[in-house]
Design an enzyme around this catalytic site. Structure first.
Site, PDB file in Angstrom:
ATOM      1  N   ARG A  45       0.604  43.304  22.518  1.00  0.00           N
ATOM      2  CA  ARG A  45       1.072  42.115  23.470  1.00  0.00           C
ATOM      3  C   ARG A  45       1.656  41.200  22.813  1.00  0.00           C
ATOM      4  O   ARG A  45       1.744  40.925  21.574  1.00  0.00           O
ATOM      5  CB  ARG A  45      -0.528  41.497  23.988  1.00  0.00           C
ATOM      6  N   TYR A  62       3.338  38.997  33.452  1.00  0.00           N
ATOM      7  CA  TYR A  62       3.044  38.010  34.236  1.00  0.00           C
ATOM      8  C   TYR A  62       3.212  36.656  33.516  1.00  0.00           C
ATOM      9  O   TYR A  62       3.281  36.698  32.301  1.00  0.00           O
ATOM     10  CB  TYR A  62       1.588  37.992  34.590  1.00  0.00           C
ATOM     11  N   ARG A 102       1.369  33.165  32.734  1.00  0.00           N
ATOM     12  CA  ARG A 102       0.086  32.637  32.727  1.00  0.00           C
ATOM     13  C   ARG A 102       0.177  31.125  32.738  1.00  0.00           C
ATOM     14  O   ARG A 102       0.658  30.638  31.892  1.00  0.00           O
ATOM     15  CB  ARG A 102      -0.474  33.387  31.456  1.00  0.00           C
ATOM     16  N   LYS A 144      -5.624  45.046  35.095  1.00  0.00           N
ATOM     17  CA  LYS A 144      -4.386  45.463  35.219  1.00  0.00           C
ATOM     18  C   LYS A 144      -3.845  46.653  34.804  1.00  0.00           C
ATOM     19  O   LYS A 144      -2.825  47.437  35.335  1.00  0.00           O
ATOM     20  CB  LYS A 144      -3.381  44.258  34.364  1.00  0.00           C
ATOM     21  N   GLU A 178      -8.843  34.033  36.476  1.00  0.00           N
ATOM     22  CA  GLU A 178      -9.938  34.492  35.637  1.00  0.00           C
ATOM     23  C   GLU A 178     -10.633  33.411  35.146  1.00  0.00           C
ATOM     24  O   GLU A 178     -10.037  32.295  34.784  1.00  0.00           O
ATOM     25  CB  GLU A 178      -9.319  35.191  34.176  1.00  0.00           C
ATOM     26  N   LYS A 221      -9.706  46.442  23.027  1.00  0.00           N
ATOM     27  CA  LYS A 221     -10.900  46.307  23.788  1.00  0.00           C
ATOM     28  C   LYS A 221     -11.983  47.452  23.881  1.00  0.00           C
ATOM     29  O   LYS A 221     -11.461  48.447  24.283  1.00  0.00           O
ATOM     30  CB  LYS A 221     -10.370  45.856  25.063  1.00  0.00           C
TER      31      LYS A 221
END
Length: 807
Positions: free
Chosen positions: A293, A386, A388, A485, A453, A308
Site C-alpha cells: 500500500r 480509492y 479516503r 475490496k 467503515e 492481515k
C-alpha cells in the site's frame, strides 16, 4: 418514484428557477400530431422528428445547461467567499482568546481590566457555530442541486435518443465537459469547514495528538463495521460526520490537494490455487491477505508491506494487521529474495529511533512475508484505488470513521497473454487518474458505491456514541458486513477463474437508496427542528393556505414568472400527493418495508433455507452424465428415483410431524403471487451464474463439531436401548413376542445406519462450511412412529396369544 416526480418533490425554495426544466424538455420531444385527435382516435400518430426539431431541442437544452452551470458557479463562489469570511472571523476570535491575560483573584479598581473586555464569550462561539452550520447546509444543498440536475440531463438525453432515434449523447457529452457543473469537488470545502467547525466546537482548544492517529503503531486491532453509501448521499454523509468528528489531515502544514486522499493497494495471490482469496472469503482460521500500500501519487517513495491475519473468535485471539515500511526502489528486490531482511532494517537500526525489540518483531514479520511470497509463488493480481476521507480526533482512536469514494479495482496479473505488471511489483501504465479510462473494460471494475467503515474501540459493555448509532441506522447507509475490496475485485476481474463468489454479489443489482425520514438527525440550519434534506417540503408553511385564486396573474407578471409559479404549484401538488400516499399506505403502527417483506409468504417451501444455488446446476449434471459409462448412468438413474421416492415419503411424513406455523401479521394480506410491496414475488433463492456458487458465511467453532458428536451419540444410545428391548423380548418372551422383537431389531438397525449417515453428512458439510439445513426435520418423527408401531404390534400379538390360551 419517476424522476420527474422526484425532481418536483426535491426542489429547494431558493433554487426553484435554476433547476433543469425537465417537464418542458419532455414536452419539446413531442412533435405535433399528423391529424387532429378525434373521439375515435384520441392519440393519432405524431410527425416524424426532423432536423428543425433537433435544432430547436438542442438550443433549449443548451439554454438549460447554461442556466444550471451559471448558477452553480455563482453559488460555489458565494460558498468560497463565505468560508473565507468565516475563517477570518474564527481566527479573530481565537486570537482574542489567546491574548487573554492570566486569571486574577481580585482587581484593585473593582472593575474588569481593559484587556479582559475583549475576551470571546460563549455567545460569540454560538454565533460562529450557527454561521458555519448555515454554510454546511449551503454546501449540502449545492451538492444535491448539482447531482439532481446532472441526473436530469442524463435522463432527458437518454429519452431523446430513445424516442427520436437521433443520437445526441456523444455530442452533448462534449458540451457537458465544456460546462462541467457536475465536476465540482467538495472535498476542499469539507476539509476547510471541518477545521473551522472543530475549532469552534471545542471553543478554541482542539484535541492535540499524533496527526497520524496510530501511524506509529505496527499492530492494531479495531472493531470494524462496513456500509455502502450511494453516490447521491456521499456529500451529505460527510457533512453530517464533520459536525461530530474533524477530518483527519495527515499534513496540516500544506494546502489540501486531491492526491492527498488517494490510497492504492496491490494484493498478492497464487493465480493457480487462489489460496489467499479462498481463505479470506471463507474466513478460515489463520487466513492471510498480503498487500503493498502507498498513499498519494505514483511518485511516493514509501510503500507499506502489510499482512492481515484472520482469527476465529473461539481461539480467544483477535484478527490483526501488521505492517512495515519499505522504500519503493527496494520492493522488487525484497519480493524476489535478492534483498535480505537484515538490510531492509539496517538504516532503522542505525537511526536508533526504535528499540531493538520492536525492530526484531518487524524483521520477523518481513521474514515471514518474504518466505510466503517465494514459497507460495504469490504474484500481484488485483489493485484497489480509492480516495479516503477519514474522520477522527487526532490521537484518539476510540471512534474512527473513513469514507472511501471512487473505489476502483484493476488487474495486475500477466495472464491471458497480456503483460500488465510484468516483472515489476505493480503496473506502471496507470496511476491515480480515476476513472482509468485508458484501460480496457475487462481490466477495470468501478465500484458503484462508496464504502463507509466505522471503527470503534470501546470497553466491554460500552455503547457507541448516540450520533454513530443514528448514522448507521439512517437511510444514508446500507450495511454490508465483512465487505472486502480484495475479494470483490478479484471475484469480478477474474470471472473465468473464480467460481466461489462473496455473499454480497446478489445485492449489487439492488438499489440501496432508501426513503428519507424526517428526524432530528441530519443537516440542520440554525433554528430548524428537523433535518434539512431535499425531501423536506419545498414550500413555506403558509403556502398550504394559498388557493388557486392567489396565483392569478397580474399586470406586472411576465410569462417567465407565470411559468415559475406554475412550477411551484406543480411541486406543491406533487409533494402533497406523495405525502398523502405515504400516510395512507403506512398508517400508524404499520409495518415498515423490511417487516412487510419478512411477513410475505415465501414462494418456495416454508422449511427451505436461503441457499445460494447455481442457475445451471441441473444442466451441468446432465452434461456430466453424457461422459459417463452405461453402468454409471444406470446407477445415477436408480439413485435419482430413490431420492424421488424418499422425497415423496418425506413430504407425506411432513403432514404428520409438527411444524411451526407463522403468526399472521397485521396488514399482511398479500398472497404468494405478489409481495407486500405490491411487486412480484420475492425469491428466497439467489441464483449464481453458471458454474459458480455464492459463499454464505457460516461460523464454525469447535463446539459445532462437539454438538454433532453428541447428537450422534444420543442416537446411538437410543438405538442400543431399542436393541436391548428386542433381545429381551426374543429371549424371555413367548411366541407372540417374536414379531415384536423382529420389529424392534429392524428399527434399531435402521436407526443406527441412519444416525451414522446423518453424522458423516453433517461433518462433511461443517468441514466445507456449507449453509445447509443441519437440523433433522423428520428423523425423530419416523423413529417415534416406528416405536409406536412396534409397541402396538407387540400388544396385539400378546392379546391374541392370551385369547387363544383362554379358549
Amino acid at each position: 418514484m419517476h424522476f420527474g416526480q422526484q425532481l418536483r418533490t426535491s426542489l429547494l425554495k431558493d433554487y426553484y428557477y435554476y433547476y433543469i426544466s425537465y417537464e418542458h424538455l419532455k414536452d419539446a420531444l413531442k412533435t405535433p400530431y399528423e391529424t387532429a385527435p378525434t373521439p375515435e382516435n384520441t392519440h393519432p400518430n405524431r410527425r416524424a422528428w426532423n432536423e428543425d426539431d433537433e435544432k430547436g431541442f438542442v438550443a433549449e437544452l443548451e439554454a438549460e445547461l447554461d442556466k444550471v452551470w451559471t448558477f452553480q458557479r455563482v453559488k460555489s463562489g458565494e460558498i468560497v467567499r463565505r468560508i473565507k469570511a468565516s475563517e477570518k472571523e474564527v481566527n479573530e476570535v481565537i486570537a482574542r482568546l489567546e491574548r487573554r491575560p492570566p486569571r486574577r483573584s481580585s482587581n484593585p479598581t473593582g472593575t474588569p481590566a481593559a484587556e479582559e473586555l475583549d475576551i470571546p464569550t460563549e455567545d460569540d462561539f454560538m454565533l460562529l457555530e450557527e454561521d458555519l452550520s448555515d454554510v454546511i447546509a449551503d454546501v449540502h444543498d449545492l451538492a444535491k442541486f448539482t447531482q439532481l440536475n446532472y441526473t436530469g440531463f442524463q435522463k432527458i438525453i437518454k429519452k431523446h435518443d430513445k424516442q427520436t432515434q437521433w443520437h445526441l449523447k456523444p455530442v452533448f457529452a462534449a458540451r457537458l465537459k465544456a460546462k462541467p457543473f457536475f465536476q465540482d469537488n467538495y472535498d476542499a470545502f469539507i476539509v476547510k469547514l471541518s477545521k473551522l467547525y472543530d475549532l469552534v466546537r471545542t471553543r478554541g482548544h482542539p484535541n492535540a495528538g499524533d496527526s497520524a492517529a496510530g501511524g506509529g503503531q505496527q499492530n492494531f486491532v479495531r472493531q470494524t463495521t462496513k456500509y455502502w453509501v450511494h453516490a447521491d448521499n456521499i456529500t451529505e454523509l460527510k457533512l453530517i460526520i464533520l459536525k461530530h468528528l474533524p477530518v483527519l489531515v495527515f499534513n496540516a502544514s500544506k494546502e489540501f490537494e486531491a492526491k492527498d486522499s488517494a490510497i492504492s493497494s496491490i494484493y498478492y495471490d497464487n493465480p493457480e490455487t487462489w489460496e489467499l482469496y479462498m481463505g479470506r472469503l471463507q474466513k478460515t482460521e489463520g487466513a492471510e491477505a498480503i498487500r503493498l500500500r502507498w498513499y498519494g501519487g505514483m511518485d511516493t517513495e514509501t510503500v507499506f508491506v502489510e499482512r492481515k491475519t484472520h482469527r476465529e473468535d473461539w481461539t480467544g485471539e483477535k484478527s490483526v494487521k501488521a505492517r512495515f515500511s519499505l522504500k519503493e526502489k527496494n520492493v522488487n528486490a525484497f519480493l524476489n529474495g535478492s534483498m535480505t531482511v537484515e538490510s531492509v532494517f539496517e538504516k532503522m537500526r542505525k537511526d536508533g529511533k526504535k528499540d531493538e525489540k520492536e525492530i526484531a518483531n518487524l524483521e520477523q514479520l518481513a521474514r515471514e512475508i518474504q518466505y510466503r511470497v517465494l514459497t507460495r509463488k504469490l504474484v500481484p493480481v488485483t489493485r484497489s484505488f480509492y480516495n479516503r476521507t477519514a474522520f477522527q480526533l487526532p490521537g484518539d482512536a476510540r471512534v474512527r470513521i473513513s469514507l472511501d469514494t471512487e473505489l476502483t479495482m484493476t488487474r495486475e496479473d500477466n495472464m491471458d497473454g497480456r503483460t500488465r505488471a510484468g516483472k515489476n511489483w505493480r503496473r506502471m501504465d496507470i496511476g491515480i487518474d480515476y476513472p482509468f479510462s485508458q484501460l480496457p473494460p475487462e481490466d477495470v471494475e468501478r465500484f458503484p458505491y462508496a464504502v463507509l467503515e466505522v471503527k470503534l474501540q470501546t470497553q466491554a459493555g460500552q455503547e457507541p456514541p448516540e450520533w454513530v448509532r443514528e448514522l448507521i441506522s439512517s437511510h444514508l447507509v446500507e450495511a454490508v458486513p465483512k465487505f472486502s475490496k480484495f475479494i470483490h475485485g478479484t471475484a469480478t476481474l477474474f470471472p473465468t477463474r473464480i467460481h466461489l463468489l462473496p455473499f454480497w454479489m446478489p445485492q449489487m443489482d439492488i438499489d440501496i437508496r432508501k426513503e428519507a425520514i424526517k428526524t432530528h438527525f441530519g443537516i440542520q440550519r440554525p433554528g430548524q427542528t428537523v433535518s434539512y434534506t431535499t425531501s423536506d417540503d419545498a414550500l413555506d408553511d403558509d403556502s398550504d393556505d394559498l388557493t388557486d385564486e392567489d396565483y392569478e396573474p397580474t399586470g406586472d407578471r411576465t410569462p417567465e414568472s407565470d411559468q415559475g409559479i406554475q412550477r411551484l404549484r406543480e411541486a406543491r401538488d406533487a409533494m402533497e400527493q406523495y405525502e398523502q400516499e405515504r400516510t395512507t399506505a403506512d398508517p400508524a403502527n404499520s409495518l415498515d418495508i423490511e417487516e412487510r417483506v419478512a411477513a410475505q409468504p415465501l414462494v418456495e417451501q416454508p422449511n427451505d433455507y436461503p441457499i445460494y444455488d447455481s442457475e445451471e446446476e441441473d444442466s451441468d449434471a446432465e452434461e456430466e452424465s453424457r461422459h459417463q459409462s452405461l453402468w454409471q448412468r444406470a446407477r445415477s438413474k436408480v439413485n435419482h428415483h430413490v431420492v424421488l421416492i424418499g422425497n415423496f415419503f418425506g413430504q407425506a411424513l411432513g403432514y404428520v410431524k409438527p411444524t411451526p406455523k407463522p403468526t399472521p401479521l397485521p396488514g399482511s394480506t398479500s398472497s404468494a403471487a405478489g409481495n407486500a410491496l405490491g411487486g412480484p414475488p420475492i425469491p428466497k433463492r439467489f441464483k449464481a451464474p453458471k458454474g459458480k456458487r455464492i459463499h454464505v458465511p457460516v461460523r464454525v467453532e469447535p463446539k459445532v463439531h462437539f454438538a454433532a458428536e453428541r447428537t450422534f451419540l444420543s442416537w446411538l444410545e437410543f438405538s442400543i436401548f431399542i436393541g436391548a428391548m428386542a433381545g429381551t423380548l426374543l429371549n424371555f418372551g413367548g411366541n407372540a413376542s417374536f414379531g415384536a422383537a423382529l420389529g424392534f431389531t429392524i428399527l434399531a438397525v435402521v436407526a443406527l445406519c441412519y444416525s451414522m449417515g446423518l453424522y458423516l453428512w453433517r461433518v462433511e458439510m461443517i468441514k466445507r462450511r456449507r449453509a445447509v439445513k443441519y437440523h433433522d426435520s423428520w428423523g425423530p418423527t419416523v423413529l417415534c412412529l416406528g416405536l409406536l408401531a412396534a409397541t402396538i404390534t407387540n400388544f396385539v400379538l400378546v392379546m391374541r396369544e392370551g385369547e387363544e390360551l383362554y379358549r
